[in-house]
Design a protein around this motif. Structure first.
Motif, PDB file in Angstrom:
ATOM      1  N   SER A 356       0.821  -1.208   0.000  1.00 44.99           N
ATOM      2  CA  SER A 356       0.000   0.000   0.000  1.00 44.99           C
ATOM      3  C   SER A 356       0.857   1.261   0.000  1.00 44.99           C
ATOM      4  O   SER A 356       0.339   2.372  -0.139  1.00 44.99           O
ATOM      5  N   ASN A 357       2.174   1.080   0.143  1.00 41.97           N
ATOM      6  CA  ASN A 357       3.099   2.209   0.116  1.00 41.97           C
ATOM      7  C   ASN A 357       3.017   2.918  -1.231  1.00 41.97           C
ATOM      8  O   ASN A 357       3.106   2.284  -2.279  1.00 41.97           O
ATOM      9  N   LEU A 392      13.598  -2.756  -2.415  1.00 40.58           N
ATOM     10  CA  LEU A 392      14.172  -1.643  -1.647  1.00 40.58           C
ATOM     11  C   LEU A 392      13.060  -0.820  -1.002  1.00 40.58           C
ATOM     12  O   LEU A 392      13.197  -0.384   0.152  1.00 40.58           O
ATOM     13  N   CYS A 393      11.974  -0.599  -1.728  1.00 41.82           N
ATOM     14  CA  CYS A 393      10.820   0.114  -1.158  1.00 41.82           C
ATOM     15  C   CYS A 393      10.280  -0.626   0.065  1.00 41.82           C
ATOM     16  O   CYS A 393       9.924  -0.007   1.071  1.00 41.82           O
ATOM     17  N   ASN A 394      10.233  -1.964  -0.032  1.00 43.89           N
ATOM     18  CA  ASN A 394       9.799  -2.772   1.108  1.00 43.89           C
ATOM     19  C   ASN A 394      10.701  -2.564   2.312  1.00 43.89           C
ATOM     20  O   ASN A 394      10.240  -2.399   3.440  1.00 43.89           O
ATOM     21  N   GLN A 395      12.007  -2.589   2.049  1.00 43.19           N
ATOM     22  CA  GLN A 395      12.985  -2.431   3.126  1.00 43.19           C
ATOM     23  C   GLN A 395      12.873  -1.067   3.788  1.00 43.19           C
ATOM     24  O   GLN A 395      12.865  -0.957   5.016  1.00 43.19           O
ATOM     25  N   MET A 396      12.767  -0.010   2.972  1.00 49.08           N
ATOM     26  CA  MET A 396      12.671   1.344   3.515  1.00 49.08           C
ATOM     27  C   MET A 396      11.374   1.518   4.297  1.00 49.08           C
ATOM     28  O   MET A 396      11.351   2.153   5.352  1.00 49.08           O
ATOM     29  N   LYS A 401       8.612   2.007   9.649  1.00 46.56           N
ATOM     30  CA  LYS A 401       7.633   1.527  10.622  1.00 46.56           C
ATOM     31  C   LYS A 401       8.288   1.178  11.946  1.00 46.56           C
ATOM     32  O   LYS A 401       7.741   1.443  13.029  1.00 46.56           O
ATOM     33  N   ILE A 402       9.497   0.591  11.897  1.00 53.23           N
ATOM     34  CA  ILE A 402      10.223   0.253  13.126  1.00 53.23           C
ATOM     35  C   ILE A 402      10.577   1.517  13.896  1.00 53.23           C
ATOM     36  O   ILE A 402      10.418   1.594  15.120  1.00 53.23           O
ATOM     37  N   MET A 403      11.054   2.533  13.173  1.00 57.40           N
ATOM     38  CA  MET A 403      11.405   3.809  13.808  1.00 57.40           C
ATOM     39  C   MET A 403      10.188   4.467  14.431  1.00 57.40           C
ATOM     40  O   MET A 403      10.248   5.019  15.551  1.00 57.40           O
ATOM     41  N   MET A 404       9.064   4.426  13.747  1.00 59.25           N
ATOM     42  CA  MET A 404       7.846   5.016  14.276  1.00 59.25           C
ATOM     43  C   MET A 404       7.370   4.291  15.526  1.00 59.25           C
ATOM     44  O   MET A 404       6.907   4.902  16.498  1.00 59.25           O
TER      45      MET A 404
END
Length: 411
Positions: A356-357, A392-396, A401-404
Motif C-alpha cells: 500500500s506504500n 528496496l521500497c519494502n525495506q525502507m 515503521k520500526i522507527m515510528m
C-alpha cells in the motif's frame, strides 16, 4: 575438537550468503552483457543468458529462503505444461517458456537475499552510471566519427535516442528512472546530484511513455522542495533549444503522430495485438493458445499460425518486426486469462510487503504501464532493476515503521 568443528561450520554458514549475493550480482552483470550482445547481433547472447540463469539458480540453492507464495509455482507449472502441449512448435514453446521463467527466478533470488539488497543496489547504480558515461562517449563518437560499438537509433531523423552500452533505449530510460527512485529513497548527500544525472539521461532516451511516468514523480515524492522543479525546467529549456534550432514543429508533429499511431487510430502492430488479445479472451481462452504462439520473437521466428488465424495486420511491417512489441497480448494469448493473471500476480507480489506504500505502487504502476508498449518485462536485466527497487521500497518502508514504533514506545 568439537568447538573447532562448530566454529568452522558457523564460519561456512556465514560465508554462504556472501557468496550467494555475489553470484546474484554476477548474474545481473551477465544479463546486461547478454543484452549488449543481442543489440550487436552476437549469436552467443542466449548462451550467456542461460549461464546467468544457472548462476541465479546456484545462488538460490546456497540460500533456499522462500516466501509463502512459492506454493503458486505448482499451479504455474501446470499452466506452462498445458501451454507447452498446445504449442504449434516445440522449439518455439521452449524458447518462450525460458523467457517467462527468467522473471520468476530473479524475484525468488532477490527475496532470498533481500537483507543484502543494499549491495545489489550499489552494483545496479554502478551499471547505470557506466551506461550513462558510455552514452556521453557515444555522443562524442557520433560527432567525431569514431567507432560507436552499438547501432545508432535516430528517431524519425530528428534525434539520437540514448541507449548506453546495453543498446536498448527503452531499457536505458527505465534503468535511469529506477536509479532516480533509488536516490530519492536513500536521500543521501550525493543522491541529490545523482538524481539530476539520472533524470537527464532518462529524458535522453526519448521514451514518450517514460515522460508520462516522470511527470508524476514530483507528485509522488511530496517532500522534494525545489527539486520538484528540475524536471519541468529541463523540459522548458529543451523546448526552447528545440525552438531555436527549428526542431520544435518536427518534435510536436512526431509526438502527435505517435499518439495517433499507437492510441487513437490504432494503425500499428501494437494496437492490432490488443485486438487479437480481446478476441482470444472473449473466445474463452483460459489456459492459453500455446507457448510461442503470439507476440514474442519465437512466434515470428517460427511463423506461428495464430497470425493467419486472427487475420493479423502488420501494416506493411511483416518480415521487418521481430515481435508485436506488446507484453500483455503476448502473455494472455499464450497463457490464457487464468495462466496470464497467475503469472503476473506471482512476479509482482512475490516476497513483497507494504504494497500500500505509495512509492511502491508508483514503481509497480510505472513498470506495468511501460510494458503496455513493449516486451521489456521478459528482459532479465530490465526486470532485475524493477524488482530491485520494489524490494528496496519494502525495506525502507519496514525501517520507517520500526522507527515510528520505537518513537511511540518512548515516554
Amino acid at each position: 575438537m568439537r568447538a573447532q568443528v562448530k566454529g568452522y561450520s558457523l564460519s561456512m554458514r556465514m560465508s554462504l550468503p556472501t557468496l550467494g549475493v555475489w553470484l546474484v550480482a554476477f548474474a545481473y552483470l551477465a544479463f546486461c552483457a547478454s543484452d549488449m550482445m543481442l543489440s550487436i547481433q552476437n549469436d552467443n547472447s542466449q548462451f550467456v543468458k542461460i549461464a546467468a540463469f544457472a548462476i541465479i539458480g546456484a545462488a538460490v540453492i546456497l540460500r533456499p529462503r522462500f516466501h509463502r507464495r512459492i506454493l503458486l509455482v505448482g499451479p504455474m507449472l501446470f499452466v506452462f505444461i498445458v501451454a507447452m502441449l498446445r504449442s504449434f512448435n516445440e522449439s518455439a514453446g521452449a524458447e518462450e517458456f525460458q523467457r517467462f521463467i527468467f522473471p520468476v527466478a530473479i524475484t525468488i533470488a532477490l527475496y532470498a537475499y533481500r537483507d543484502r539488497i543494499d549491495f545489489l543496489v550499489s552494483i545496479f547504480i554502478a551499471v547505470v552510471l557506466s551506461n550513462d558515461i558510455f552514452q556521453c562517449y557515444f555522443y562524442f563518437a557520433y560527432v567525431a566519427k569514431l567507432p560507436l560499438l552499438v547501432p545508432v537509433r535516430i528517431d524519425s531523423g530528428l534525434y539520437l535516442r540514448a541507449q548506453g552500452w546495453l543498446g536498448f533505449f527503452s531499457e536505458f530510460g527505465f534503468m535511469n528512472f529506477c536509479a532516480l527512485i533509488v536516490c530519492a529513497l536513500r536521500g543521501g548527500k550525493r543522491d541529490g546530484i545523482l538524481k539530476v544525472i539520472f533524470l537527464i539521461f532518462a529524458l535522453l532516451s526519448f521514451s514518450f511513455k517514460l515522460f508520462v511516468v516522470l511527470a508524476l514523480y514530483p507528485i509522488v515524492f511530496k517532500k522534494v522542495g525545489w527539486k520538484a522543479y528540475i524536471f519541468p525546467l529541463i523540459v522548458i529549456f529543451a523546448l526552447i533549444g528545440a525552438f531555436i534550432m527549428g526542431y520544435l514543429d518536427n518534435i510536436t508533429g512526431l509526438a502527435a503522430s505517435k499518439i495517433s499511431f499507437y492510441v487513437t487510430s490504432g494503425n500499428s502492430a501494437r494496437a492490432e495485438s490488443y485486438r487479437v488479445m480481446w478476441e482470444s479472451l472473449t473466445n474463452g481462452n483460459m489456459l492459453g493458445e500455446g507457448l510461442g504462439g503470439f507476440g514474442g520473437p519465437a512466434s515470428v521466428k517460427y511463423n506461428s499460425p495464430l497470425y493467419a488465424q486472427y487475420h493479423f495486420n502488420w501494416f506493411g511491417m511483416g518480415g521487418i518486426l521481430k515481435t508485436t512489441d506488446t507484453f500483455y497480448p503476448h502473455l494472455f494469448v499464450e497463457l490464457g486469462l487464468i495462466g496470464g493473471a497467475l503469472w503476473l500476480y506471482f512476479v509482482i507480489t512475490y516476497g513483497q510487503r507494504g504494497m500500500s506504500n505509495r512509492i511502491w505502487l508508483f514503481v509497480v504502476i510505472s513498470f506495468l504501464f511501460d510494458n503496455a508498449f513493449s516486451l521489456a518485462i521478459l528482459s532479465p536485466s530490465y526486470v532485475f532493476c524493477a524488482f530491485l527497487v520494489m524490494y528496496l521500497c519494502n525495506q525502507m518502508d519496514a525501517c520507517e515503521k520500526i522507527m515510528m514504533n520505537k518513537q511511540g514506545e518512548q515516554p
